[in-house]
Design an enzyme around this catalytic site. Structure first.
Site, PDB file in Angstrom:
ATOM      1  N   CYS A   2     -10.071   5.708 -16.319  1.00  0.00           N
ATOM      2  CA  CYS A   2     -11.307   6.107 -16.985  1.00  0.00           C
ATOM      3  C   CYS A   2     -12.496   5.816 -16.076  1.00  0.00           C
ATOM      4  O   CYS A   2     -12.562   4.776 -15.441  1.00  0.00           O
ATOM      5  CB  CYS A   2     -11.543   5.410 -18.316  1.00  0.00           C
ATOM      6  SG  CYS A   2     -10.257   5.673 -19.525  1.00  0.00           S
ATOM      7  N   ARG A  27     -10.360   8.903 -11.490  1.00  0.00           N
ATOM      8  CA  ARG A  27      -9.943   7.782 -12.340  1.00  0.00           C
ATOM      9  C   ARG A  27      -9.255   8.244 -13.622  1.00  0.00           C
ATOM     10  O   ARG A  27      -8.674   7.455 -14.351  1.00  0.00           O
ATOM     11  CB  ARG A  27     -11.157   6.925 -12.710  1.00  0.00           C
ATOM     12  CG  ARG A  27     -11.884   6.348 -11.515  1.00  0.00           C
ATOM     13  CD  ARG A  27     -13.088   5.561 -11.967  1.00  0.00           C
ATOM     14  NE  ARG A  27     -12.684   4.364 -12.669  1.00  0.00           N
ATOM     15  CZ  ARG A  27     -12.429   3.214 -12.095  1.00  0.00           C
ATOM     16  NH1 ARG A  27     -12.549   3.088 -10.797  1.00  0.00           N
ATOM     17  NH2 ARG A  27     -12.071   2.175 -12.805  1.00  0.00           N
ATOM     18  N   TRP A  73      -8.671   8.591 -18.944  1.00  0.00           N
ATOM     19  CA  TRP A  73      -7.212   8.547 -18.705  1.00  0.00           C
ATOM     20  C   TRP A  73      -6.644   7.930 -19.974  1.00  0.00           C
ATOM     21  O   TRP A  73      -6.868   6.753 -20.257  1.00  0.00           O
ATOM     22  CB  TRP A  73      -6.904   7.697 -17.477  1.00  0.00           C
ATOM     23  CG  TRP A  73      -5.456   7.770 -17.092  1.00  0.00           C
ATOM     24  CD1 TRP A  73      -4.870   8.697 -16.281  1.00  0.00           C
ATOM     25  CD2 TRP A  73      -4.409   6.875 -17.497  1.00  0.00           C
ATOM     26  NE1 TRP A  73      -3.531   8.443 -16.169  1.00  0.00           N
ATOM     27  CE2 TRP A  73      -3.202   7.335 -16.899  1.00  0.00           C
ATOM     28  CE3 TRP A  73      -4.352   5.740 -18.298  1.00  0.00           C
ATOM     29  CZ2 TRP A  73      -1.985   6.694 -17.078  1.00  0.00           C
ATOM     30  CZ3 TRP A  73      -3.129   5.107 -18.489  1.00  0.00           C
ATOM     31  CH2 TRP A  73      -1.963   5.584 -17.873  1.00  0.00           C
ATOM     32  N   ASN A  99     -13.886   1.643 -20.709  1.00  0.00           N
ATOM     33  CA  ASN A  99     -12.784   1.703 -19.746  1.00  0.00           C
ATOM     34  C   ASN A  99     -11.994   0.412 -19.904  1.00  0.00           C
ATOM     35  O   ASN A  99     -12.547  -0.664 -19.717  1.00  0.00           O
ATOM     36  CB  ASN A  99     -13.354   1.833 -18.326  1.00  0.00           C
ATOM     37  CG  ASN A  99     -12.290   1.637 -17.260  1.00  0.00           C
ATOM     38  OD1 ASN A  99     -11.115   1.896 -17.497  1.00  0.00           O
ATOM     39  ND2 ASN A  99     -12.703   1.192 -16.090  1.00  0.00           N
ATOM     40  N   GLY A 100     -10.714   0.532 -20.254  1.00  0.00           N
ATOM     41  CA  GLY A 100      -9.896  -0.673 -20.437  1.00  0.00           C
ATOM     42  C   GLY A 100      -9.048  -0.544 -21.685  1.00  0.00           C
ATOM     43  O   GLY A 100      -8.871   0.557 -22.229  1.00  0.00           O
ATOM     44  N   GLU A 484       7.748   5.627   0.667  1.00  0.00           N
ATOM     45  CA  GLU A 484       6.397   6.168   0.543  1.00  0.00           C
ATOM     46  C   GLU A 484       6.423   7.702   0.585  1.00  0.00           C
ATOM     47  O   GLU A 484       5.715   8.364  -0.172  1.00  0.00           O
ATOM     48  CB  GLU A 484       5.500   5.582   1.654  1.00  0.00           C
ATOM     49  CG  GLU A 484       4.089   6.125   1.744  1.00  0.00           C
ATOM     50  CD  GLU A 484       3.252   5.941   0.484  1.00  0.00           C
ATOM     51  OE1 GLU A 484       3.663   5.210  -0.430  1.00  0.00           O
ATOM     52  OE2 GLU A 484       2.184   6.575   0.408  1.00  0.00           O
ATOM     53  N   LYS A 488       5.062  10.153  -2.403  1.00  0.00           N
ATOM     54  CA  LYS A 488       4.047  11.200  -2.188  1.00  0.00           C
ATOM     55  C   LYS A 488       4.540  12.532  -2.745  1.00  0.00           C
ATOM     56  O   LYS A 488       3.791  13.255  -3.392  1.00  0.00           O
ATOM     57  CB  LYS A 488       3.720  11.381  -0.702  1.00  0.00           C
ATOM     58  CG  LYS A 488       2.884  10.328  -0.033  1.00  0.00           C
ATOM     59  CD  LYS A 488       1.417  10.298  -0.411  1.00  0.00           C
ATOM     60  CE  LYS A 488       1.203   9.414  -1.614  1.00  0.00           C
ATOM     61  NZ  LYS A 488       1.031   7.999  -1.364  1.00  0.00           N
ATOM     62  N   GLU A 491       4.473  12.520  -6.599  1.00  0.00           N
ATOM     63  CA  GLU A 491       3.123  12.525  -7.173  1.00  0.00           C
ATOM     64  C   GLU A 491       2.466  13.895  -7.111  1.00  0.00           C
ATOM     65  O   GLU A 491       1.792  14.313  -8.044  1.00  0.00           O
ATOM     66  CB  GLU A 491       2.217  11.573  -6.367  1.00  0.00           C
ATOM     67  CG  GLU A 491       2.433  10.125  -6.612  1.00  0.00           C
ATOM     68  CD  GLU A 491       1.408   9.298  -5.844  1.00  0.00           C
ATOM     69  OE1 GLU A 491       0.603   8.634  -6.492  1.00  0.00           O
ATOM     70  OE2 GLU A 491       1.413   9.328  -4.601  1.00  0.00           O
ATOM     71  N   HIS A 507      26.388   3.990  -1.129  1.00  0.00           N
ATOM     72  CA  HIS A 507      26.728   3.253  -2.347  1.00  0.00           C
ATOM     73  C   HIS A 507      26.257   3.983  -3.597  1.00  0.00           C
ATOM     74  O   HIS A 507      25.955   3.351  -4.606  1.00  0.00           O
ATOM     75  CB  HIS A 507      26.138   1.845  -2.273  1.00  0.00           C
ATOM     76  CG  HIS A 507      26.633   1.085  -1.082  1.00  0.00           C
ATOM     77  ND1 HIS A 507      27.860   0.469  -1.060  1.00  0.00           N
ATOM     78  CD2 HIS A 507      26.097   0.914   0.145  1.00  0.00           C
ATOM     79  CE1 HIS A 507      28.039  -0.084   0.133  1.00  0.00           C
ATOM     80  NE2 HIS A 507      26.987   0.180   0.884  1.00  0.00           N
ATOM     81  N   LYS A 606      -6.347   7.232 -10.234  1.00  0.00           N
ATOM     82  CA  LYS A 606      -6.445   6.550  -8.944  1.00  0.00           C
ATOM     83  C   LYS A 606      -6.370   5.041  -9.089  1.00  0.00           C
ATOM     84  O   LYS A 606      -5.711   4.354  -8.330  1.00  0.00           O
ATOM     85  CB  LYS A 606      -7.775   6.946  -8.297  1.00  0.00           C
ATOM     86  CG  LYS A 606      -8.004   6.340  -6.938  1.00  0.00           C
ATOM     87  CD  LYS A 606      -7.228   7.095  -5.904  1.00  0.00           C
ATOM     88  CE  LYS A 606      -7.319   6.472  -4.543  1.00  0.00           C
ATOM     89  NZ  LYS A 606      -6.161   6.850  -3.725  1.00  0.00           N
TER      90      LYS A 606
HETATM   91  O1  M6R Z   1      -5.577   0.500  -5.714  1.00  0.00           O
HETATM   92  P1  M6R Z   1      -4.201  -0.039  -5.483  1.00  0.00           P
HETATM   93  O2  M6R Z   1      -3.780   0.027  -4.052  1.00  0.00           O
HETATM   94  O3  M6R Z   1      -3.990  -1.402  -6.052  1.00  0.00           O
HETATM   95  O4  M6R Z   1      -3.265   0.973  -6.275  1.00  0.00           O
HETATM   96  C1  M6R Z   1      -1.887   0.781  -6.348  1.00  0.00           C
HETATM   97  C2  M6R Z   1      -1.194   2.028  -6.844  1.00  0.00           C
HETATM   98  O5  M6R Z   1      -1.682   2.394  -8.107  1.00  0.00           O
HETATM   99  C3  M6R Z   1      -1.385   3.215  -5.894  1.00  0.00           C
HETATM  100  O6  M6R Z   1      -0.966   2.914  -4.609  1.00  0.00           O
HETATM  101  C4  M6R Z   1      -0.608   4.438  -6.405  1.00  0.00           C
HETATM  102  O7  M6R Z   1       0.765   4.200  -6.307  1.00  0.00           O
HETATM  103  C5  M6R Z   1      -1.017   5.692  -5.651  1.00  0.00           C
HETATM  104  N1  M6R Z   1      -1.153   6.784  -6.562  1.00  0.00           N
HETATM  105  C6  M6R Z   1      -0.032   6.100  -4.623  1.00  0.00           C
HETATM  106  O8  M6R Z   1      -0.340   7.291  -3.999  1.00  0.00           O
END
Ligand code: M6R
Length: 611
Positions: A2, A27, A73, A99-100, A484, A488, A491, A507, A606
């Site tokens: 948010c 956000r 969000w 927000n929260g 990673e 990506k 996502e 395995h 984010k």
């Molecule tokens: O702001 P942060 O690095 O603490 O965030 C951690 C994760 O939320 C963040 O890396 C998330 O996995 C991303 N969307 C990855 O692309």
């Protein structure tokens, strides 16, 4: 999670708020809304992105010099018009954004329902708002007093901002656990979840602390704690330029951020790495070196992509510093009553510096006496402020929801930290130390070279865009790179992808391999090169499609793989920073080819400021 924006001053509030909300859409983008105060509260809200809100407000009365806005969000209640913020209190006098999460909202709601309150949304926000209104009406309190009383009973995290029909020259805000920045202008104030909506108006900002209430008029900012004691606002200068938060000609922030990496890594090294003198200078680390170098154990705490950076750091620190390292998901660590000894050091990795799980995990560890070292991107963020020592990653604002440049900057900083510790502990030879300094120094150029493959990768994306699954494999330093890469792809393109240590695939995951499954190997030349070649053979023998990230000139893997993504040669310890680049590009171009909004992938936000 948010985004909130609020304004009070001589300008029209609506355009300031809407522009700010667009900057904060990373956000959350489930719904957006605005409330303006001008002879009563005018409220506009709409499911979807800020653009949908703008359509709704076309031709409407948007006059007003005080207002609040929100991009959501969803947590409590589905994305919908009625769950969108701002919410109105039952008597219609108060409007609030939040927000929260209010964890004890169900209990408060029951109490209010017994008193006759009816709710128009499923949100915890509307409950808190009416709880405040109820205290105000029953106790005859001012809004500020009622807010203070209410917040003492609230369990959870919040930034809230309220406007009050009966006080048309005042905004009231409060914070606990979620970020709030106040920009100070001439006869005006700007409030936001981060500085991006503020930077074009003023560079003077105050970061509100937990348990503080802000009473804001055009010419006045008063901060108080929940005990009603005045706090002195600490005014800081923003180190942020407007250009850094705009797309600058790129189609998406994600692509811009991928292409910024040569310069963000350079910025990360600048002033710290000196290859001629053979030194690394990071004062946050240097000033705490006694504690750091004598740590019995290092615990790395992070989430998501930052957790992947932590896994690579584990390999690097154990190799160079000979200190045992454990890498923890913050969300697990905070709840499982971990054993923390006095001599333990925690490294917190976070782009945003606001991830709720990481933040709470650190608070717990700090209470138990651990030294906290923060590797954070957003300056002044909660994790940065909570850490005893730290090093900023200096990657600049990362707006694309998928983390790219923050990850490579984290790896760069963590490698420098490891090298500083190793030197102090005498666990590295002079030659190896100087060699790695040189290797680090060459990373920006090598990343630039890796980016030259963008066009080729774009074409490759068309070949693979319709697959339903993908497997990512790597060994050693490249195993977390595989994780990673898979994250990506998930996502951005919504393709199911899994990352595995290459040897571990026998395995279980190998059962998935057939002619339709692409297997992405991160197979740059390193200690495990021959072993990963065998793993590639095993996949080929089962007719899997192999895409391999390789070191330039690797003819052996080129001959075996269906497609290769060559990157410049680098020491295996540094290679992840470079081998990540083609995987970022592959995910980006597949996401774009599938027609998805890569900057705002569905269901994601984010900054995850709720647990
Ligand atoms: O702001 P942060 O690095 O603490 O965030 C951690 C994760 O939320 C963040 O890396 C998330 O996995 C991303 N969307 C990855 O692309």
């Amino acid at each position: 999670m948010c985004g909130i924006v609020a304004y009070i001053g001589h300008r029209q509030a609506y355009p300031v708020i809407v522009k700010g909300l667009k900057r904060l859409e990373y956000r959350g983008y489930d719904s957006a809304g605005v409330a303006l105060l001008n002879h009563g509260v005018k409220l506009y809200k709409k499911k979807g992105k800020v653009a949908a809100l703008e359509e709704t407000t076309l031709g409407k009365d948007l006059d007003g010099h005080i207002g609040i806005g929100h991009t959501r969000w969803a947590t409590h209640g589905e994305p919908s018009d009625r769950n969108a913020h701002p919410h109105l209190s039952a008597n219609g006098k108060l409007a609030m954004i939040h927000n929260g999460i209010i964890e004890n909202y169900a209990l408060l709601k029951q109490e209010l329902i017994k008193k006759g309150y009816r709710f128009h949304s499923d949100t915890d926000t509307e409950v808190l708002l009416n709880f405040i209104e109820d205290i105000q009406e029953n106790n005859g309190s001012t809004l500020e007093e009622a807010l203070r009383i209410a917040l003492k009973r609230v369990v959870g995290a919040y930034v809230i901002v309220l406007i009050d029909k009966d006080n048309p020259d005042t905004l009231i805000a409060a914070r606990k656990g979620s970020p709030l920045v106040i920009g100070i202008g001439k006869g005006e104030h700007f409030l936001a979840s981060d500085a991006s909506p503020i930077v074009e108006y003023t560079k003077e900002v105050v970061y509100v602390n937990d348990y503080e209430i802000a009473i804001i008029k055009p010419d006045e900012l008063i901060l108080k704690n929940l005990g009603n004691e005045r706090q002195t606002p600490f005014i800081q200068k923003l180190d942020l330029e407007l250009a850094a938060i705009e797309k600058g000609g790129y189609d998406h922030f994600m692509l811009k951020e991928i292409f910024e990496q040569p310069s963000t890594i350079y910025d990360c090294l600048r002033g710290r790495l000196d290859v001629i003198q053979g030194t690394i200078t990071m004062s946050g680390i240097r000033n705490n070196m006694d504690k750091i170098k004598n740590a019995n154990r290092i615990l790395i705490v992070a989430c998501g992509t930052s957790w992947h950076a932590g896994l690579i750091a584990e390999y690097v620190i154990e190799e160079l510093c000979r200190i045992p390292v454990e890498v923890e998901y913050a969300s697990e660590f905070r709840y499982r009553n971990p054993i923390i000894h006095k001599g333990d050091m925690i490294i917190a990795i976070s782009q945003s510096g606001e991830t709720a799980d990481t933040l709470v995990a650190l608070e717990n560890a700090k209470e138990q006496g651990a030294v906290i070292l923060g590797v954070v991107n957003v300056v002044g963020s909660s994790i940065a402020r909570l850490s005893h020592a730290g090093a900023y990653t200096h990657a600049g604002p990362e707006i694309g929801v998928a983390s790219t440049k923050a990850f490579t900057a984290q790896l760069t900083v963590l490698t420098m930290v490891a090298l500083m510790i190793a030197k102090e502990r005498n666990t590295i030879t002079r030659d190896r130390y100087l060699h790695l300094l040189n290797e680090l120094n060459e990373v920006p150029e090598k990343v630039k070279k890796a980016l030259e493959a963008a066009e080729h990768i774009q074409k490759l994306a068309l070949k693979y865009k319709d697959v339903s699954d993908a497997l990512y494999l790597g060994r050693g330093y490249n195993f977390p790179v595989a994780l990673e890469g898979a994250l990506k792809l998930k996502e951005i393109s919504y393709i199911h992808a899994e990352g595995y240590p290459a040897a571990e695939m026998k395995h279980g995951p190998i059962a998935l391999v057939d002619e339709s499954l692409p297997v992405v190997f991160v197979a740059t030349r390193d200690t495990y090169h021959e072993k990963i070649i065998s793993n590639i053979q095993e996949i080929k023998a089962r007719k899997g499609k192999v895409i391999a990230v390789i070191t330039e000139g690797d003819e052996i893997i080129t001959a075996m793989a269906d497609d290769v993504l060559p990157v410049p040669e680098a020491d295996e310890l540094i290679a992840p920073i470079i081998s990540t680049i083609p995987l970022q590009l592959l995910s980006y171009y597949i996401g774009v080819a599938k027609g998805y909004d890569v900057d705002k992938p569905r269901n994601l936000a984010k900054s995850v400021t709720v647990e």
